[in-house]
Write a protein that holds these residues in place. Structure first.
Motif, PDB file in Angstrom:
ATOM      1  N   SER A 119      38.721  39.707  39.133  1.00  0.00           N
ATOM      2  CA  SER A 119      38.050  39.077  40.263  1.00  0.00           C
ATOM      3  C   SER A 119      38.874  39.034  41.543  1.00  0.00           C
ATOM      4  O   SER A 119      38.902  38.019  42.256  1.00  0.00           O
ATOM      5  N   SER A 121      38.008  40.606  44.109  1.00  0.00           N
ATOM      6  CA  SER A 121      37.035  40.563  45.211  1.00  0.00           C
ATOM      7  C   SER A 121      36.730  39.117  45.604  1.00  0.00           C
ATOM      8  O   SER A 121      36.749  38.769  46.786  1.00  0.00           O
ATOM      9  N   GLU A 153      29.530  38.207  49.317  1.00  0.00           N
ATOM     10  CA  GLU A 153      29.635  39.359  48.408  1.00  0.00           C
ATOM     11  C   GLU A 153      28.250  39.959  48.155  1.00  0.00           C
ATOM     12  O   GLU A 153      28.089  41.175  48.110  1.00  0.00           O
TER      13      GLU A 153
HETATM   14 MG    MG Z   1      34.862  41.582  41.696  1.00  0.00          MG
END
Ligand code: MG
Ligand code: ADP
Length: 376
Positions: A119, A121, A153
């Motif tokens: 994770s 991002s 996102e």
């Molecule tokens: Mg991600």
């Protein structure tokens, strides 16, 4: 000269951090209104920042080329591409919600592997959001920052992700797992300190190339939605464990049947794991990890040979339990082990990967750590 001064020619105003995460159990239940139990990792993204008065955001990341600049005035989904889309998305969503942020210089540094299912991002989005808010002394509830980061996102970067990663990055606390009920939108901090019990949680990045991930993820979601519709419920969370056999008998498609069995049994395993952790019985959580892996392998069909070999080898070398974690088709496994057995188990996995001709895996420390914060 500091790296920040080298990039931007001014001194920074402060530094903010946001961690990566692993989910202990509750895989692929998030989009079924289910239950998840992530911990934050010690590995994190750090953003060092200074305010600018010209309405520009300039971003640089150690490991990426150059400085990228964009104006706050002209931000719209798609206007900034590649990795800088994440900081741009965080700025865009804050402006959309009328937070009075201004321009900034942002230097991104990270010890969190990118694209490994840990994770990075969400950590990058959360770190940018807390840095931009922090530069302007704007206080926002951590769960609200998580929702903003998810919206960035989804809508700016264009990735249809759930809310677990951002919630873990913002709301986890050291020595705890975050019990997050996605239907109720409630959280509870569950004590989880393996080291205090002579245990360790290992995270092993199996370095498997991702194959067909987007299409497979969409296919799993479709199966779950199709089955929920056929069963006449809004999401598979509505099927109680006790009703599972009855629900399976009412489904016409064998693949859907297996997908449903994974989701319903996985939600039950999260409840069982939380009960065991609350009772201080950490070792008993191991078999739930292993049962979760079997379900992801056989019913949900999202493992790859690297994940199965890593799990099987960890178990054969004495792990109390092991499972893949994350979206599947690559990424990482987690294993609950006696601390004294850590080296033996990691050596066994390395050897087994060499025997199979797989890329050498790498292990991370997974001490349950704190969520995002200001560090200077
Ligand atoms: Mg991600
Ligand atoms: P994961 O979240 O599992 O790490 P994603 O594909 O969702 O994988 O996110 C990875 C992306 O996040 C990278 O391709 C890159 O665009 C961005 N990213 C992550 N870490 C950094 C970093 N240190 N600097 C710049 N961009 C990063």
């Amino acid at each position: 000269m500091s790296r920040f001064v080298e990039y931007f020619g001014v001194e920074p105003d402060g530094s903010w951090r946001a961690p990566g995460r692993v989910n202990l159990i509750g895989e692929h239940t998030d989009y079924n209104d289910g239950l998840v139990l992530p911990i934050a990792l010690p590995n994190q993204i750090t953003i060092t920042a200074s305010a600018r008065t010209d309405g520009l955001i300039s971003v640089a990341s150690a490991g990426q080329d150059g400085v990228i600049s964009f104006s706050l005035d002209s931000l719209a989904p798609g206007s900034v591409k590649d990795w800088a889309a994440y900081p741009a998305g965080a700025a865009w969503v804050l402006l959309q919600d009328k937070y009075e942020i201004g321009g900034a210089n942002l230097l991104v540094e990270s010890d969190l592997p990118s694209g490994a299912g840990l994770s990075s991002s969400a950590a990058l989005l959360c770190a940018t959001a807390v840095a931009l808010l922090g530069l302007h002394d704007i206080e926002v509830d951590p769960a609200e920052v998580a929702r903003l980061a998810q919206r960035a996102e989804n809508q700016y970067v264009g990735a249809p992700v759930g809310l677990m990663d951002q919630m873990a990055s913002m709301c986890c606390t050291a020595g705890h797992a975050l019990y997050f009920d996605i239907r109720a939108m409630t959280t509870d901090q569950i004590p989880f300190e393996p080291a205090a019990d002579g245990l360790a949680l290992l995270v092993v990045d199996v370095k498997a190339p991702h194959r067909l991930v987007d299409g497979e993820y969409a296919a799993r979601r479709n199966s779950c939605e199709q089955a929920a519709a056929q069963l006449g419920v809004p999401a598979l969370r509505s099927i109680a464990f006790e009703e599972l056999d009855d629900a399976l008998a009412r489904l016409s498609d064998d693949v859907d049947r297996r997908r449903v069995r994974h989701v319903v049994t996985e939600i039950r395993r999260v409840e069982d794991a939380v009960a065991l952790l609350r009772a201080g019985n950490l070792r008993a959580v191991g078999p739930l990890f292993t049962a979760s892996h079997a379900s992801l392998r056989d019913d949900f069909e999202i493992t790859v040979p690297e994940l199965d070999v890593a799990v099987d080898t960890a178990l054969a070398a004495g792990a109390l339990g092991a499972r893949m974690t994350g979206g599947g088709f690559g990424g990482c496994i987690i294993a609950l082990v006696e601390a004294s057995a850590t080296d033996t188990i990691l050596t066994a996995i390395d050897k087994s990967f060499a025997d199979h001709g797989f890329t050498t895996p790498s292990a991370l420390d997974a001490t349950p750590s704190a969520g995002a914060s200001r560090i200077s």
